[in-house]
Design a protein around this motif. Structure first.
Motif, short mmCIF file in Angstrom:
data_model
loop_
_atom_site.label_atom_id
_atom_site.label_comp_id
_atom_site.label_asym_id
_atom_site.label_seq_id
_atom_site.Cartn_x
_atom_site.Cartn_y
_atom_site.Cartn_z
N TYR A 46 0.90 -1.10 -0.15
CA TYR A 46 -0.05 0.20 0.14
C TYR A 46 0.96 1.60 0.07
CZ TYR A 46 -3.84 -3.26 0.91
OH TYR A 46 -4.88 -3.98 0.73
N PHE A 47 0.42 2.16 -0.71
CA PHE A 47 1.37 3.17 -0.87
C PHE A 47 0.39 4.52 -1.45
CE2 PHE A 47 4.15 0.62 -2.61
CZ PHE A 47 5.46 0.53 -1.99
N SER A 48 1.33 5.77 -0.93
CA SER A 48 -0.16 7.08 -1.31
C SER A 48 -0.21 7.26 -2.74
CB SER A 48 0.48 8.26 -1.63
OG SER A 48 1.51 8.85 -1.56
N PRO A 49 -1.34 7.75 -2.78
CA PRO A 49 -1.95 7.87 -4.40
C PRO A 49 -1.59 8.45 -5.39
CG PRO A 49 -3.79 8.20 -2.83
CD PRO A 49 -2.55 8.18 -1.78
N GLU A 50 -0.47 9.70 -4.66
CA GLU A 50 0.56 9.90 -5.71
C GLU A 50 1.21 9.30 -6.29
OE1 GLU A 50 -1.18 12.89 -2.68
OE2 GLU A 50 -0.22 11.31 -2.48
N VAL A 51 1.58 7.84 -5.46
CA VAL A 51 2.38 7.25 -5.49
C VAL A 51 2.40 6.02 -6.45
CG1 VAL A 51 4.19 5.18 -5.12
CG2 VAL A 51 4.72 6.98 -3.71
N SER A 52 0.89 5.88 -6.83
CA SER A 52 0.33 5.04 -7.86
C SER A 52 -0.39 5.94 -8.90
CB SER A 52 -0.94 4.96 -7.00
OG SER A 52 -2.38 4.07 -7.79
N ARG A 53 -0.38 6.88 -8.57
CA ARG A 53 -0.54 7.99 -10.43
C ARG A 53 0.69 7.58 -10.32
NH1 ARG A 53 -3.82 10.58 -7.93
NH2 ARG A 53 -2.76 11.99 -6.73
#
Length: 89
Positions: A46-53
């Motif tokens: 699980y990572f932040s939305p910024e990492v995913s994006r």
């Protein structure tokens, strides 16, 4: 048992249907996995939305998939720690 209770029980017994082994509804309830996933296990974090994006943008910019990027990252990490890379993509 009351008259109504007996009627309910009789109705339940009449409408009770045992599924057969060849029932298509039973067969379709089993999960279907693609051939590419056979014999494999999921690895997730699980990572932040910024990492995913950012990872998804990087994959799109390079015309590849997120899974391929993750495979490349795992191979680099294995090499960094002196281990043999898996080369799965």
């Amino acid at each position: 048992m009351s008259k109504f209770g007996a009627m309910r029980q009789q109705r339940a017994e009449r409408t009770k249907v045992e599924p057969s082994a060849s029932d298509p509804a039973i067969e379709s309830a089993a999960p279907v996995r693609s051939a590419a996933r056979q014999g494999k296990k999921a690895v997730s974090a699980y990572f932040s939305p910024e990492v995913s994006r950012g990872l998804n943008v990087l994959a799109a910019e390079n015309g590849t998939t997120l899974q391929a990027l993750m495979g490349e990252a795992i191979d680099l990490l294995m090499r960094q720690y002196g281990k043999h890379p898996f080369g799965e993509r």
